[in-house]
Design a protein around this motif. Structure first.
Motif, PDB file in Angstrom:
ATOM      1  N   ASP A  71      13.329 -16.100  -9.297  1.00  0.00           N
ATOM      2  CA  ASP A  71      12.781 -14.902  -8.677  1.00  0.00           C
ATOM      3  C   ASP A  71      11.726 -14.347  -9.623  1.00  0.00           C
ATOM      4  OD1 ASP A  71      14.323 -14.849  -6.308  1.00  0.00           O
ATOM      5  OD2 ASP A  71      16.029 -14.046  -7.412  1.00  0.00           O
ATOM      6  N   ASP A  72      10.470 -14.480  -9.254  1.00  0.00           N
ATOM      7  CA  ASP A  72       9.354 -14.039 -10.091  1.00  0.00           C
ATOM      8  C   ASP A  72       8.864 -12.662  -9.663  1.00  0.00           C
ATOM      9  OD1 ASP A  72       9.478 -16.493 -11.340  1.00  0.00           O
ATOM     10  OD2 ASP A  72       7.683 -17.302 -10.371  1.00  0.00           O
ATOM     11  N   TRP A  73       8.346 -11.913 -10.619  1.00  0.00           N
ATOM     12  CA  TRP A  73       7.711 -10.624 -10.359  1.00  0.00           C
ATOM     13  C   TRP A  73       6.205 -10.829 -10.437  1.00  0.00           C
ATOM     14  CZ3 TRP A  73      10.363  -6.233  -9.061  1.00  0.00           C
ATOM     15  CH2 TRP A  73      11.747  -6.252  -9.260  1.00  0.00           C
ATOM     16  N   ASN A  74       5.502 -10.414  -9.386  1.00  0.00           N
ATOM     17  CA  ASN A  74       4.051 -10.579  -9.325  1.00  0.00           C
ATOM     18  C   ASN A  74       3.376  -9.262  -8.978  1.00  0.00           C
ATOM     19  OD1 ASN A  74       3.870 -13.523  -9.687  1.00  0.00           O
ATOM     20  ND2 ASN A  74       4.995 -13.578  -7.760  1.00  0.00           N
ATOM     21  N   ALA A  75       2.243  -9.005  -9.616  1.00  0.00           N
ATOM     22  CA  ALA A  75       1.432  -7.825  -9.319  1.00  0.00           C
ATOM     23  C   ALA A  75       0.342  -8.230  -8.343  1.00  0.00           C
ATOM     24  CB  ALA A  75       0.827  -7.274 -10.603  1.00  0.00           C
ATOM     25  N   TYR A  76       0.122  -7.388  -7.332  1.00  0.00           N
ATOM     26  CA  TYR A  76      -0.883  -7.647  -6.303  1.00  0.00           C
ATOM     27  C   TYR A  76      -1.850  -6.477  -6.200  1.00  0.00           C
ATOM     28  CZ  TYR A  76       1.609 -11.650  -4.344  1.00  0.00           C
ATOM     29  OH  TYR A  76       2.190 -12.879  -4.157  1.00  0.00           O
ATOM     30  N   ILE A  77      -3.093  -6.792  -5.882  1.00  0.00           N
ATOM     31  CA  ILE A  77      -4.092  -5.794  -5.515  1.00  0.00           C
ATOM     32  C   ILE A  77      -4.180  -5.836  -3.988  1.00  0.00           C
ATOM     33  CG2 ILE A  77      -5.985  -7.434  -5.913  1.00  0.00           C
ATOM     34  CD1 ILE A  77      -6.363  -3.723  -6.553  1.00  0.00           C
ATOM     35  N   ILE A  78      -4.143  -4.662  -3.351  1.00  0.00           N
ATOM     36  CA  ILE A  78      -4.124  -4.575  -1.894  1.00  0.00           C
ATOM     37  C   ILE A  78      -5.354  -3.805  -1.420  1.00  0.00           C
ATOM     38  CG2 ILE A  78      -2.852  -3.722   0.115  1.00  0.00           C
ATOM     39  CD1 ILE A  78      -0.315  -3.904  -1.702  1.00  0.00           C
ATOM     40  N   ASN A  79      -6.086  -4.403  -0.481  1.00  0.00           N
ATOM     41  CA  ASN A  79      -7.241  -3.744   0.135  1.00  0.00           C
ATOM     42  C   ASN A  79      -6.850  -3.356   1.554  1.00  0.00           C
ATOM     43  OD1 ASN A  79      -9.661  -2.870   1.136  1.00  0.00           O
ATOM     44  ND2 ASN A  79     -10.680  -4.853   1.046  1.00  0.00           N
ATOM     45  N   ASP A  80      -6.445  -2.099   1.737  1.00  0.00           N
ATOM     46  CA  ASP A  80      -6.028  -1.608   3.049  1.00  0.00           C
ATOM     47  C   ASP A  80      -7.173  -0.842   3.719  1.00  0.00           C
ATOM     48  OD1 ASP A  80      -4.333  -1.280   5.171  1.00  0.00           O
ATOM     49  OD2 ASP A  80      -3.222   0.391   4.304  1.00  0.00           O
ATOM     50  N   THR A  81      -8.417  -1.237   3.403  1.00  0.00           N
ATOM     51  CA  THR A  81      -9.584  -0.595   4.003  1.00  0.00           C
ATOM     52  C   THR A  81     -10.176  -1.514   5.064  1.00  0.00           C
ATOM     53  OG1 THR A  81     -11.269  -1.500   2.504  1.00  0.00           O
ATOM     54  CG2 THR A  81     -10.099   0.476   1.758  1.00  0.00           C
ATOM     55  N   GLU A  82     -11.195  -1.034   5.743  1.00  0.00           N
ATOM     56  CA  GLU A  82     -11.877  -1.808   6.775  1.00  0.00           C
ATOM     57  C   GLU A  82     -13.077  -2.583   6.229  1.00  0.00           C
ATOM     58  OE1 GLU A  82     -10.713  -2.095   9.834  1.00  0.00           O
ATOM     59  OE2 GLU A  82      -9.105  -0.645   9.497  1.00  0.00           O
ATOM     60  N   GLN A  83     -13.283  -2.544   4.902  1.00  0.00           N
ATOM     61  CA  GLN A  83     -14.444  -3.192   4.305  1.00  0.00           C
ATOM     62  C   GLN A  83     -14.031  -4.137   3.188  1.00  0.00           C
ATOM     63  OE1 GLN A  83     -16.237   0.722   3.514  1.00  0.00           O
ATOM     64  NE2 GLN A  83     -18.026  -0.078   4.584  1.00  0.00           N
ATOM     65  N   ASP A  84     -14.848  -5.169   2.982  1.00  0.00           N
ATOM     66  CA  ASP A  84     -14.607  -6.125   1.903  1.00  0.00           C
ATOM     67  C   ASP A  84     -14.947  -5.477   0.557  1.00  0.00           C
ATOM     68  OD1 ASP A  84     -14.115  -7.869   3.970  1.00  0.00           O
ATOM     69  OD2 ASP A  84     -15.949  -9.033   3.697  1.00  0.00           O
ATOM     70  N   LEU A  85     -14.137  -5.756  -0.447  1.00  0.00           N
ATOM     71  CA  LEU A  85     -14.420  -5.319  -1.810  1.00  0.00           C
ATOM     72  C   LEU A  85     -15.049  -6.488  -2.547  1.00  0.00           C
ATOM     73  CD1 LEU A  85     -11.036  -3.536  -2.616  1.00  0.00           C
ATOM     74  CD2 LEU A  85     -13.037  -2.617  -1.429  1.00  0.00           C
ATOM     75  N   GLU A  86     -16.036  -6.207  -3.354  1.00  0.00           N
ATOM     76  CA  GLU A  86     -16.744  -7.276  -4.049  1.00  0.00           C
ATOM     77  C   GLU A  86     -16.638  -7.105  -5.553  1.00  0.00           C
ATOM     78  OE1 GLU A  86     -20.693  -7.066  -2.476  1.00  0.00           O
ATOM     79  OE2 GLU A  86     -20.122  -8.006  -0.593  1.00  0.00           O
ATOM     80  N   MET A  87     -16.705  -8.243  -6.242  1.00  0.00           N
ATOM     81  CA  MET A  87     -16.711  -8.291  -7.704  1.00  0.00           C
ATOM     82  C   MET A  87     -15.586  -7.448  -8.319  1.00  0.00           C
ATOM     83  SD  MET A  87     -20.791  -8.388  -8.515  1.00  0.00           S
ATOM     84  CE  MET A  87     -20.505  -8.032 -10.219  1.00  0.00           C
ATOM     85  N   LEU A  88     -14.353  -7.741  -7.943  1.00  0.00           N
ATOM     86  CA  LEU A  88     -13.203  -7.015  -8.474  1.00  0.00           C
ATOM     87  C   LEU A  88     -12.879  -7.486  -9.879  1.00  0.00           C
ATOM     88  CD1 LEU A  88     -12.361  -7.105  -5.203  1.00  0.00           C
ATOM     89  CD2 LEU A  88     -10.343  -6.097  -6.210  1.00  0.00           C
ATOM     90  N   LEU A  89     -12.601  -6.548 -10.730  1.00  0.00           N
ATOM     91  CA  LEU A  89     -12.127  -6.837 -12.079  1.00  0.00           C
ATOM     92  C   LEU A  89     -10.849  -6.042 -12.285  1.00  0.00           C
ATOM     93  CD1 LEU A  89     -12.582  -8.179 -14.831  1.00  0.00           C
ATOM     94  CD2 LEU A  89     -13.846  -6.134 -15.506  1.00  0.00           C
ATOM     95  N   VAL A  90      -9.771  -6.735 -12.627  1.00  0.00           N
ATOM     96  CA  VAL A  90      -8.483  -6.092 -12.893  1.00  0.00           C
ATOM     97  C   VAL A  90      -8.163  -6.324 -14.364  1.00  0.00           C
ATOM     98  CG1 VAL A  90      -6.034  -5.988 -12.311  1.00  0.00           C
ATOM     99  CG2 VAL A  90      -7.713  -6.533 -10.526  1.00  0.00           C
ATOM    100  N   VAL A  91      -8.029  -5.235 -15.104  1.00  0.00           N
ATOM    101  CA  VAL A  91      -7.693  -5.301 -16.526  1.00  0.00           C
ATOM    102  C   VAL A  91      -6.309  -4.667 -16.680  1.00  0.00           C
ATOM    103  CG1 VAL A  91      -8.355  -4.610 -18.852  1.00  0.00           C
ATOM    104  CG2 VAL A  91     -10.126  -5.131 -17.166  1.00  0.00           C
ATOM    105  N   SER A  92      -5.380  -5.432 -17.245  1.00  0.00           N
ATOM    106  CA  SER A  92      -4.010  -4.929 -17.346  1.00  0.00           C
ATOM    107  C   SER A  92      -3.524  -4.952 -18.790  1.00  0.00           C
ATOM    108  CB  SER A  92      -3.075  -5.756 -16.465  1.00  0.00           C
ATOM    109  OG  SER A  92      -3.041  -7.088 -16.899  1.00  0.00           O
ATOM    110  N   ARG A  93      -2.594  -4.037 -19.044  1.00  0.00           N
ATOM    111  CA  ARG A  93      -1.950  -3.979 -20.353  1.00  0.00           C
ATOM    112  C   ARG A  93      -0.639  -3.223 -20.210  1.00  0.00           C
ATOM    113  NH1 ARG A  93      -3.037   0.751 -23.958  1.00  0.00           N
ATOM    114  NH2 ARG A  93      -3.686   2.439 -22.582  1.00  0.00           N
TER     115      ARG A  93
END
Length: 131
Positions: free
Chosen positions: A28-50
């Motif tokens: 059972d793995d734990w995974n982080a997700y980015i969710i786009n619940d808008t009506e438009q495409d998101l471009e050039m996403l950068l996710v920085v985590s710590r």
């Protein structure tokens, strides 16, 4: 001038941590997700985590997505359970309609657990959600 910089408010974009069964490793793995619940495409996403607390800090992880279509989601990273004892911060930057958006999502220490599960938009599963 700083006062001339417009930083638009991020709406309809969330981070979620869900537990999923891994068929390959039978875990059972734990995974982080980015969710786009808008009506438009998101471009050039950068996710920085710590992960961090007063005494410890994890390495900084960076993830890039060229595009996240409207009403969709993408896995940002796999998470070890050891980091749940820390604050887990995800800084998300993306472009929408030629404007840059930026938002910080923080899962407070010990907040990622099965008792905090709620329905996750678009994913048809339960997990921990930060708006």
């Amino acid at each position: 001038m700083k006062k001339d910089i417009e930083i638009p408010k991020v709406e309809g974009v969330y981070m979620a941590v869900v537990q999923e069964y891994n068929d390959i490793y039978k875990t059972d793995d734990w995974n982080a997700y980015i969710i786009n619940d808008t009506e438009q495409d998101l471009e050039m996403l950068l996710v920085v985590s710590r992960g961090y607390d007063a005494e410890r800090e994890t390495s900084i992880m960076r993830h890039k997505l060229d595009k996240l279509p409207a009403k969709s989601y993408a896995k940002a990273e796999w998470m070890q359970e050891d980091v749940f004892a820390l604050n887990n911060e995800f800084r998300v930057t993306f472009f929408l309609e030629n404007k840059m958006y930026d938002k910080k999502y923080v899962f407070r220490k010990n907040s990622i657990n099965k008792n905090a599960f709620q329905p996750i938009p678009l994913m048809n599963t339960k997990g921990v959600l930060v708006k």
